[in-house]
Design a protein around this motif. Structure first.
Motif, PDB file in Angstrom:
ATOM      1  N   LEU A  29     -42.512  67.824 -31.098  1.00 62.45           N
ATOM      2  CA  LEU A  29     -41.394  68.217 -31.824  1.00 62.45           C
ATOM      3  C   LEU A  29     -41.277  68.058 -32.852  1.00 62.45           C
ATOM      4  O   LEU A  29     -41.763  67.886 -33.344  1.00 62.45           O
ATOM      5  CB  LEU A  29     -41.027  66.831 -31.465  1.00 62.45           C
ATOM      6  CG  LEU A  29     -39.829  66.451 -30.940  1.00 62.45           C
ATOM      7  CD1 LEU A  29     -38.697  67.657 -29.730  1.00 62.45           C
ATOM      8  CD2 LEU A  29     -39.515  64.958 -30.486  1.00 62.45           C
ATOM      9  N   PRO A  30     -40.711  69.514 -33.171  1.00 61.69           N
ATOM     10  CA  PRO A  30     -40.066  68.736 -35.356  1.00 61.69           C
ATOM     11  C   PRO A  30     -39.429  68.722 -35.930  1.00 61.69           C
ATOM     12  O   PRO A  30     -38.337  68.365 -35.406  1.00 61.69           O
ATOM     13  CB  PRO A  30     -39.923  70.632 -35.494  1.00 61.69           C
ATOM     14  CG  PRO A  30     -38.895  70.610 -34.365  1.00 61.69           C
ATOM     15  CD  PRO A  30     -39.628  70.082 -32.896  1.00 61.69           C
ATOM     16  N   VAL A 342     -45.481  65.375 -32.525  1.00 60.02           N
ATOM     17  CA  VAL A 342     -44.727  65.598 -32.977  1.00 60.02           C
ATOM     18  C   VAL A 342     -44.921  65.684 -34.788  1.00 60.02           C
ATOM     19  O   VAL A 342     -45.797  65.046 -35.133  1.00 60.02           O
ATOM     20  CB  VAL A 342     -43.573  63.969 -33.055  1.00 60.02           C
ATOM     21  CG1 VAL A 342     -44.541  63.018 -33.264  1.00 60.02           C
ATOM     22  CG2 VAL A 342     -42.409  63.742 -33.627  1.00 60.02           C
ATOM     23  N   ALA A 343     -44.170  66.546 -35.190  1.00 61.61           N
ATOM     24  CA  ALA A 343     -44.256  66.672 -36.633  1.00 61.61           C
ATOM     25  C   ALA A 343     -43.544  66.132 -38.092  1.00 61.61           C
ATOM     26  O   ALA A 343     -42.457  66.644 -37.642  1.00 61.61           O
ATOM     27  CB  ALA A 343     -44.268  68.704 -36.954  1.00 61.61           C
ATOM     28  N   MET A 344     -44.057  65.683 -38.567  1.00 58.39           N
ATOM     29  CA  MET A 344     -43.345  64.969 -39.716  1.00 58.39           C
ATOM     30  C   MET A 344     -43.738  65.136 -41.168  1.00 58.39           C
ATOM     31  O   MET A 344     -45.249  65.955 -40.724  1.00 58.39           O
ATOM     32  CB  MET A 344     -43.435  63.136 -39.246  1.00 58.39           C
ATOM     33  CG  MET A 344     -42.438  63.249 -38.428  1.00 58.39           C
ATOM     34  SD  MET A 344     -43.086  61.307 -37.979  1.00 58.39           S
ATOM     35  CE  MET A 344     -44.167  61.084 -37.102  1.00 58.39           C
ATOM     36  N   VAL A 358     -45.127  58.701 -43.974  1.00 60.75           N
ATOM     37  CA  VAL A 358     -44.497  59.386 -43.166  1.00 60.75           C
ATOM     38  C   VAL A 358     -43.143  60.248 -43.272  1.00 60.75           C
ATOM     39  O   VAL A 358     -42.389  58.494 -44.021  1.00 60.75           O
ATOM     40  CB  VAL A 358     -44.934  60.470 -41.986  1.00 60.75           C
ATOM     41  CG1 VAL A 358     -46.365  60.223 -41.330  1.00 60.75           C
ATOM     42  CG2 VAL A 358     -44.424  58.774 -40.852  1.00 60.75           C
ATOM     43  N   ARG A 359     -42.730  60.693 -43.550  1.00 66.02           N
ATOM     44  CA  ARG A 359     -40.886  61.292 -43.540  1.00 66.02           C
ATOM     45  C   ARG A 359     -40.241  61.720 -42.334  1.00 66.02           C
ATOM     46  O   ARG A 359     -40.932  62.869 -41.625  1.00 66.02           O
ATOM     47  CB  ARG A 359     -41.064  62.019 -44.693  1.00 66.02           C
ATOM     48  CG  ARG A 359     -39.059  62.782 -45.310  1.00 66.02           C
ATOM     49  CD  ARG A 359     -38.607  63.198 -46.449  1.00 66.02           C
ATOM     50  NE  ARG A 359     -38.877  64.161 -45.372  1.00 66.02           N
ATOM     51  CZ  ARG A 359     -38.488  65.657 -46.158  1.00 66.02           C
ATOM     52  NH1 ARG A 359     -37.855  65.807 -47.371  1.00 66.02           N
ATOM     53  NH2 ARG A 359     -38.041  66.743 -45.846  1.00 66.02           N
ATOM     54  N   LEU A 360     -39.588  61.125 -41.648  1.00 69.90           N
ATOM     55  CA  LEU A 360     -39.055  61.630 -40.684  1.00 69.90           C
ATOM     56  C   LEU A 360     -37.853  62.065 -40.807  1.00 69.90           C
ATOM     57  O   LEU A 360     -36.565  61.284 -41.067  1.00 69.90           O
ATOM     58  CB  LEU A 360     -39.135  61.149 -39.212  1.00 69.90           C
ATOM     59  CG  LEU A 360     -39.172  60.867 -37.587  1.00 69.90           C
ATOM     60  CD1 LEU A 360     -39.300  59.964 -37.007  1.00 69.90           C
ATOM     61  CD2 LEU A 360     -37.016  60.619 -38.174  1.00 69.90           C
ATOM     62  N   ASN A 361     -37.641  63.466 -39.903  1.00 74.08           N
ATOM     63  CA  ASN A 361     -35.648  63.746 -40.196  1.00 74.08           C
ATOM     64  C   ASN A 361     -34.786  63.238 -38.758  1.00 74.08           C
ATOM     65  O   ASN A 361     -35.606  64.098 -37.701  1.00 74.08           O
ATOM     66  CB  ASN A 361     -35.890  65.267 -40.625  1.00 74.08           C
ATOM     67  CG  ASN A 361     -34.615  66.305 -39.972  1.00 74.08           C
ATOM     68  OD1 ASN A 361     -33.503  65.238 -39.595  1.00 74.08           O
ATOM     69  ND2 ASN A 361     -34.478  67.214 -40.532  1.00 74.08           N
ATOM     70  N   PHE A 362     -33.931  62.648 -38.944  1.00 77.91           N
ATOM     71  CA  PHE A 362     -33.426  62.258 -38.086  1.00 77.91           C
ATOM     72  C   PHE A 362     -31.551  62.672 -37.434  1.00 77.91           C
ATOM     73  O   PHE A 362     -31.326  62.206 -37.116  1.00 77.91           O
ATOM     74  CB  PHE A 362     -33.300  60.251 -37.999  1.00 77.91           C
ATOM     75  CG  PHE A 362     -32.405  59.920 -38.772  1.00 77.91           C
ATOM     76  CD1 PHE A 362     -31.300  60.249 -39.008  1.00 77.91           C
ATOM     77  CD2 PHE A 362     -33.351  60.026 -39.803  1.00 77.91           C
ATOM     78  CE1 PHE A 362     -30.615  59.762 -40.442  1.00 77.91           C
ATOM     79  CE2 PHE A 362     -32.522  58.809 -41.211  1.00 77.91           C
ATOM     80  CZ  PHE A 362     -31.702  59.020 -40.760  1.00 77.91           C
ATOM     81  N   ALA A 363     -31.792  64.012 -37.783  1.00 78.07           N
ATOM     82  CA  ALA A 363     -30.858  64.677 -37.721  1.00 78.07           C
ATOM     83  C   ALA A 363     -30.606  65.353 -36.523  1.00 78.07           C
ATOM     84  O   ALA A 363     -31.129  66.574 -36.488  1.00 78.07           O
ATOM     85  CB  ALA A 363     -30.607  65.462 -38.790  1.00 78.07           C
ATOM     86  N   ALA A 364     -31.132  64.812 -36.095  1.00 76.27           N
ATOM     87  CA  ALA A 364     -31.156  65.690 -34.465  1.00 76.27           C
ATOM     88  C   ALA A 364     -30.707  64.448 -33.230  1.00 76.27           C
ATOM     89  O   ALA A 364     -29.543  64.082 -33.490  1.00 76.27           O
ATOM     90  CB  ALA A 364     -32.787  65.481 -33.918  1.00 76.27           C
ATOM     91  N   SER A 365     -30.391  64.765 -31.934  1.00 74.15           N
ATOM     92  CA  SER A 365     -29.794  64.924 -30.955  1.00 74.15           C
ATOM     93  C   SER A 365     -30.867  63.002 -30.563  1.00 74.15           C
ATOM     94  O   SER A 365     -31.645  62.849 -31.186  1.00 74.15           O
ATOM     95  CB  SER A 365     -29.655  64.744 -29.188  1.00 74.15           C
ATOM     96  OG  SER A 365     -30.988  65.380 -29.236  1.00 74.15           O
ATOM     97  N   ALA A 366     -29.809  62.142 -29.620  1.00 73.41           N
ATOM     98  CA  ALA A 366     -30.131  61.216 -29.467  1.00 73.41           C
ATOM     99  C   ALA A 366     -31.562  61.108 -29.083  1.00 73.41           C
ATOM    100  O   ALA A 366     -32.739  60.296 -28.898  1.00 73.41           O
ATOM    101  CB  ALA A 366     -29.907  59.763 -28.835  1.00 73.41           C
ATOM    102  N   ALA A 367     -31.917  61.962 -27.598  1.00 73.83           N
ATOM    103  CA  ALA A 367     -32.582  61.798 -26.522  1.00 73.83           C
ATOM    104  C   ALA A 367     -34.043  62.894 -27.499  1.00 73.83           C
ATOM    105  O   ALA A 367     -34.815  62.189 -27.232  1.00 73.83           O
ATOM    106  CB  ALA A 367     -32.395  63.423 -26.116  1.00 73.83           C
TER     107      ALA A 367
END
Length: 387
Positions: A29-30, A342-344, A358-367
């Motif tokens: 999951l990117p 899961v890739a961060m 780590v840096r996580l990108n949350f520009a994604a759907s809630a799911a």
């Protein structure tokens, strides 16, 4: 409000051919590189379609991009951007590099405030300059004493130096205040250091904060900012940006070689100008959705990974996660990738202060966000490879 992050399925996203979706195997999951899982804003699609259908695919000309940025800046931030003090550049990092080459020489110091955007280090080195660090404070805010000390060190022996500032800050999402930026401007004049500011995330400041353009603060007339619609409207594949000089620096910016702006895409200029002029409703919906996402990350972490420290960002779509309490070493991203799929982005890539993060990108759907945090939690229970 229309939530653009709920418009696309994971299957449709996996058909994308960009870096985010091609770097890792399909079972990963990117949530790493700064791309948003959104459809393109319709005004941008319409502008690019019209350009292609009309054969308007030649070389860039004029100041249409700077004019659109000036209109956006006036409406959004109440700041008058002087269009005549601008230069078209291929993208933000190329623009920053070219400005650094105007104001420093080979071997001169460029101050950064880590943990900070990893390409800063690589581009400074590629330009033949040396990195001087002035780390953020533990509260993720600028440490003015550290910056002052770094300026003294960088200018020792009468050398030229620059401060490369990230405003708002990547990866922490910190939004610098007027007082902080004015203090930086005062320090820069005291120590004769040129400030160059990356403001690529400026359109993505959330509604509980206010973006302050660096060139709007007192004492900033000798500085430069590089701006773009790229991050705000997810247009990284359409490369163009605008370098802006303060009044005292404008003559120096005019000496930037003509070959620099040749690297910008004419179609990108059209797309970015359309985003800035007609894509603001789309941007507002995106920001509102990002605010929901950043709070969702907080709730999920509190429930599933309470040992992870997370300071909710006031800008960007990036979560800076302190995983040191999990005892996963300097680079927790490897554990989350290998065991959780899961890739961060690895914290150490951001310089001093990145260890254990780590840096996580949350520009994604809630799911997707929910599944990403679930995988992170699962990774702590999975055996190591070969174990």
């Amino acid at each position: 409000m229309s939530n653009p992050f709920e418009s696309l399925t994971l299957d449709s996203l996996r058909r994308r051919s960009s870096l985010k979706w091609r770097e890792h195997p399909a079972d990963v999951l990117p949530m790493w590189v700064a791309e948003m899982d959104v459809p393109t804003a319709e005004p941008v699609v319409a502008a690019v379609r019209a350009a292609l259908e009309g054969g308007d695919t030649g070389y860039p000309a004029g100041r249409s991009y700077a004019e659109a940025m000036a209109e956006f800046a006036a409406d959004r931030w109440g700041w008058r951007l002087e269009v005549e003090h601008t230069a078209l550049v291929p993208d933000v990092m190329i623009g920053i590099t070219e400005v650094l080459q105007l104001v420093t020489g080979p071997g001169d110091g460029v101050i950064v405030t880590p943990p900070v955007y990893p390409p800063f280090f690589a581009f400074i080195a590629h330009a033949g300059r040396r990195v001087v660090e002035a780390p953020l404070g533990e509260d993720h805010r600028l440490d003015l004493d550290a910056i002052s000390a770094a300026m003294v060190a960088a200018t020792a022996g009468g050398r030229a130096a620059a401060l490369l500032l990230c405003n708002p800050h990547n990866p922490t999402g910190t939004v610098h205040t007027v007082a902080e930026l004015a203090a930086v401007a005062e320090l820069s004049r005291r120590h004769d250091v040129t400030v160059v500011v990356d403001e690529i995330h400026a359109p993505l400041v959330h509604r509980d904060a206010t973006h302050v353009p660096y060139l709007s603060v007192p004492g900033s007339d000798n500085a430069y900012a590089v701006m773009s619609a790229s991050k705000g409207w997810n247009l990284a594949g359409l490369k163009a940006a605008v370098a802006v000089a303060g009044a005292e620096a404008a003559a120096t910016l005019e000496t930037m070689p003509e070959i620099v702006w040749h690297g910008a895409s004419h179609v990108a200029v059209i797309a970015h100008a359309a985003a800035l002029r007609e894509g603001v409703p789309w941007l507002d919906d995106t920001i509102a959705a990002l605010e929901l996402n950043r709070d969702l990350v907080a709730d999920l972490l509190a429930a599933q990974l309470p040992a992870v420290r997370y300071q909710v960002p006031r800008a960007t779509y990036l979560a800076w996660l302190d995983c040191t309490a999990l005892d996963l070493g300097d680079d927790p991203s490897e554990t989350f990738l290998q065991r959780g799929r899961v890739a961060m982005i690895a914290g150490p890539d951001f310089g001093t202060g990145g260890e254990g993060h780590v840096r996580l990108n949350f520009a994604a759907s809630a799911a997707v966000i929910t599944e990403g945090v679930r995988r992170m939690a699962r990774a702590l229970d999975e055996p190591a490879a070969g174990g």
